[in-house]
Design an enzyme around this catalytic site. Structure first.
Site, PDB file in Angstrom:
ATOM      1  N   HIS A 144       0.806  -1.217   0.000  1.00  0.00           N
ATOM      2  CA  HIS A 144       0.000   0.000   0.000  1.00  0.00           C
ATOM      3  C   HIS A 144       0.842   1.270   0.000  1.00  0.00           C
ATOM      4  CE1 HIS A 144       0.217  -0.281   4.561  1.00  0.00           C
ATOM      5  NE2 HIS A 144       0.375   1.011   4.403  1.00  0.00           N
ATOM      6  N   ASP A 174       0.215  -7.642   1.479  1.00  0.00           N
ATOM      7  CA  ASP A 174       0.585  -6.236   1.603  1.00  0.00           C
ATOM      8  C   ASP A 174       2.100  -6.044   1.631  1.00  0.00           C
ATOM      9  OD1 ASP A 174       0.102  -3.505   1.724  1.00  0.00           O
ATOM     10  OD2 ASP A 174       0.072  -3.463   3.916  1.00  0.00           O
ATOM     11  N   GLY A 254       3.337   6.741   7.826  1.00  0.00           N
ATOM     12  CA  GLY A 254       4.702   6.881   7.321  1.00  0.00           C
ATOM     13  C   GLY A 254       5.611   5.772   7.801  1.00  0.00           C
ATOM     14  N   ASN A 255       5.195   5.062   8.881  1.00  0.00           N
ATOM     15  CA  ASN A 255       5.964   3.912   9.368  1.00  0.00           C
ATOM     16  C   ASN A 255       5.776   2.679   8.490  1.00  0.00           C
ATOM     17  OD1 ASN A 255       5.804   4.943  12.688  1.00  0.00           O
ATOM     18  ND2 ASN A 255       7.667   4.065  11.831  1.00  0.00           N
ATOM     19  N   SER A 256       4.731   2.651   7.682  1.00  0.00           N
ATOM     20  CA  SER A 256       4.458   1.485   6.841  1.00  0.00           C
ATOM     21  C   SER A 256       5.681   1.075   6.035  1.00  0.00           C
ATOM     22  CB  SER A 256       3.321   1.784   5.867  1.00  0.00           C
ATOM     23  OG  SER A 256       2.076   1.543   6.439  1.00  0.00           O
ATOM     24  N   LEU A 310      -9.585 -20.549  -7.249  1.00  0.00           N
ATOM     25  CA  LEU A 310     -10.776 -21.250  -7.703  1.00  0.00           C
ATOM     26  C   LEU A 310     -11.525 -20.422  -8.740  1.00  0.00           C
ATOM     27  CD1 LEU A 310     -12.646 -23.695  -7.452  1.00  0.00           C
ATOM     28  CD2 LEU A 310     -13.749 -22.566  -5.497  1.00  0.00           C
ATOM     29  N   GLY A 311     -11.681 -19.122  -8.479  1.00  0.00           N
ATOM     30  CA  GLY A 311     -12.290 -18.241  -9.469  1.00  0.00           C
ATOM     31  C   GLY A 311     -13.773 -18.025  -9.290  1.00  0.00           C
ATOM     32  N   VAL A 312     -14.223 -17.831  -8.039  1.00  0.00           N
ATOM     33  CA  VAL A 312     -15.638 -17.565  -7.786  1.00  0.00           C
ATOM     34  C   VAL A 312     -15.782 -16.398  -6.803  1.00  0.00           C
ATOM     35  CG1 VAL A 312     -16.490 -19.889  -8.239  1.00  0.00           C
ATOM     36  CG2 VAL A 312     -15.653 -19.324  -5.943  1.00  0.00           C
TER      37      VAL A 312
END
Length: 405
Positions: A144, A174, A254-256, A310-312
Site C-alpha cells: 500500500h 501487503d 509513514g511507518n508502513s 478457484l475463481g468464484v
C-alpha cells in the site's frame, strides 16, 4: 475492505466507533500508515537476513551473493532457542546497526482534480534494504506504500534521493519489493548503506523488547520503543486473514514498510497497520518476517506470488438465510470468473458449495482457507447444490491466481 483504499479522516472513523469496548481481530478498523499529501496539504488515509551485514563498494565491488538466501538459511532450526543476554544491544546500538538499512519512500500518483486538471498525489512510507548485488539495491516495503504509483523516490539516511522502480507486489500479504538500479546509485552512497539482518519471528515471545524504525509523518529516522504485545493476531485485510505481530511501540502514518526490530538489531517484522480509534493507544501491527521471506523470493523471481485460485465470488448462507430462502447451508456462488478453474469445471452462479474433499463447507472464510492451503495444480473434489435440490460433483484443478489467460 473498502476502507483500505479510501482516503478519510481518522477522527471521523474514531467517532463512528465510539462506545465500542472490544475489537474483533477479524473485523478491526485499521489505519494505512502513509501520510498522503495533495498540494502540500496533509490528508488522512484509511487502510486497507539472519546473516552478517553487507555494505560493499556500490561501483563495482559489491558482493554478488544473494544476501536474502543467506538471511533465510542462517536462522536456527530450534524455534525454542532464547537469544543469549550477551548478544542483546542497547537501543543506541540497535539504531546505529539498523538505521543505514531503513529508507524513506515517496510515491507519486498522477490524478485529475474536479476540473480534469492534472494533479499529483504523494504518499510517504518506509522500506528496509534486504539485498545489495551487482544489479542494485533491493528494498522491502508494504504494497500500500507504492500501489499504483507512477514515480518512486527513495531517500537514504544521509538525505540522498534516488529514483526507484517496482520489482513485484503482493496485495494479499501487503508486501512489495522495489529496486534501485546500480547505475543510478550515487558515489556518495558507497559504503554508507547496509543490508538489514533478518531475525526469526517464530522465536518471538510476548513481553520482549521491540523497536520500530521508520519515517512517520515525514520525520526521517524516527525510533519508537515498546514490547511484543501479542503474537498471531489475525486481522482481515482486503478479504484476507493475515496473522500479525502486535506491538505497543508507536507506529504512525509513514511507518508502513519500516522495520520492527528485536534486541539483537534483527528485523523481525515489517510495520503495516494500527487501530484507528481515539479510545485506543499502543496497538500496532507488523507482518512477521518469516512470513515475508518466501514472498520476497517469489517477488524477486517472477514479480508476483503464485497462489491457487478457484475463481468464484461467494457469499455465506447461514442457518437463518437457509431457512428464509430454502437453500442449503454452505457458500453461494454469486459469480464465476471467466476462464477460471471453476468456470472450466462447470460451476455456475447460484450453485451452493457444501463440501470440498469430504469436508463440509459452512462459510466463505472456511472455503477460502481450504483453497489457500492447496497448491497451484492441485485437484479438489467439490460438491455443490444446484437449483436447490440437485447435488453436482466437480473435480477441479486449481489454477494460478495471477496467471494470464
Amino acid at each position: 475492505m473498502d476502507e483500505f483504499n479510501k482516503k478519510e479522516d481518522s477522527q471521523n472513523r474514531s467517532d463512528q466507533d465510539k462506545g465500542k469496548k472490544r475489537f474483533s481481530f477479524k473485523q478491526i478498523v485499521i489505519l494505512v500508515l502513509i501520510a498522503s499529501f495533495i498540494g502540500g496539504t496533509a490528508i488522512g488515509a484509511g487502510y486497507q537476513l539472519a546473516g552478517y551485514i553487507i555494505s560493499g563498494n556500490l561501483k563495482g565491488e559489491m558482493q554478488q551473493q544473494s544476501s536474502l538466501e543467506e538471511n533465510v538459511n542462517k536462522n536456527s532450526s530450534n524455534k525454542n532457542t532464547t537469544p543469549i543476554s550477551q548478544s542483546n544491544l542497547t537501543t543506541q546500538e540497535i539504531v546505529k546497526k539498523v538505521g543505514p538499512s531503513v529508507v524513506s519512500i515517496t510515491s507519486k500518483v498522477m490524478t485529475q482534480d474536479w476540473f480534469r486538471n492534472p494533479s499529483i498525489q504523494e504518499g510517504m512510507g518506509s522500506g528496509v534494504i534486504f539485498q545489495i548485488d551487482d544489479k542494485g539495491v533491493f528494498i522491502l516495503t508494504n504494497n500500500h506504500v507504492i500501489a499504483n504509483s507512477d514515480e518512486l523516490t527513495v531517500t537514504f539516511e544521509n538525505n540522498l534521493q534516488v529514483k526507484g522502480e517496482v520489482v513485484g507486489v503482493d496485495e494479499d500479504s501487503d508486501l512489495a519489493v522495489i529496486k534501485i538500479n546500480k547505475k543510478n546509485i550515487p558515489n556518495a552512497l558507497e559504503g554508507k548503506i547496509q543490508v538489514a539482518e533478518f531475525g526469526d519471528s517464530d522465536k518471538l515471545t510476548v513481553g520482549e523488547k521491540a523497536i520500530a524504525i521508520g519515517n512517520p509523518l515525514g520525520y526521517d529516522d524516527t525510533v519508537t520503543v515498546g514490547v511484543i504485545s501479542a503474537l498471531d493476531r489475525e486481522l482481515q485485510i482486503a478479504d484476507q486473514n493475515i496473522k500479525l505481530i502486535q506491538t505497543d511501540a508507536a507506529i504512525n502514518p509513514g511507518n508502513s514498510g519500516g522495520a520492527l526490530v528485536n534486541n539483537q538489531g534483527q528485523v523481525i517484522g515489517i510495520n503495516t497497520a494500527k487501530i484507528a480509534d481515539t479510545e485506543v493507544e499502543g496497538i500496532g501491527f507488523a507482518i512477521p518476517i518469516n512470513s515475508a521471506k518466501p514472498i520476497i523470493q517469489e517477488l524477486l523471481k517472477q514479480g508476483y506470488v503464485s497462489r491457487p485460485y478457484l475463481g468464484v465470488m461467494i457469499k455465506d448462507i447461514d442457518e437463518e438465510t437457509s431457512q428464509i430462502y430454502k437453500l442449503p447451508v454452505g457458500v453461494l456462488v454469486v459469480e464465476v470468473v471467466e476462464n477460471s478453474a471453476a468456470d472450466k469445471a462447470g460451476l455456475q452462479p447460484g450453485d451452493v458449495i457444501i463440501e470440498i474433499d469430504g469436508e463440509k463447507i459452512l462459510s466463505a472464510e472456511q472455503l477460502t482457507q481450504k483453497i489457500s492451503n492447496k497448491k497451484v495444480g492441485d485437484k479438489i473434489h467439490l460438491i455443490a447444490v444446484r437449483n436447490g435440490d440437485e447435488n453436482k460433483e466437480f473435480t477441479i484443478t486449481l489454477k494460478e491466481k495471477n496467471a494470464q489467460e
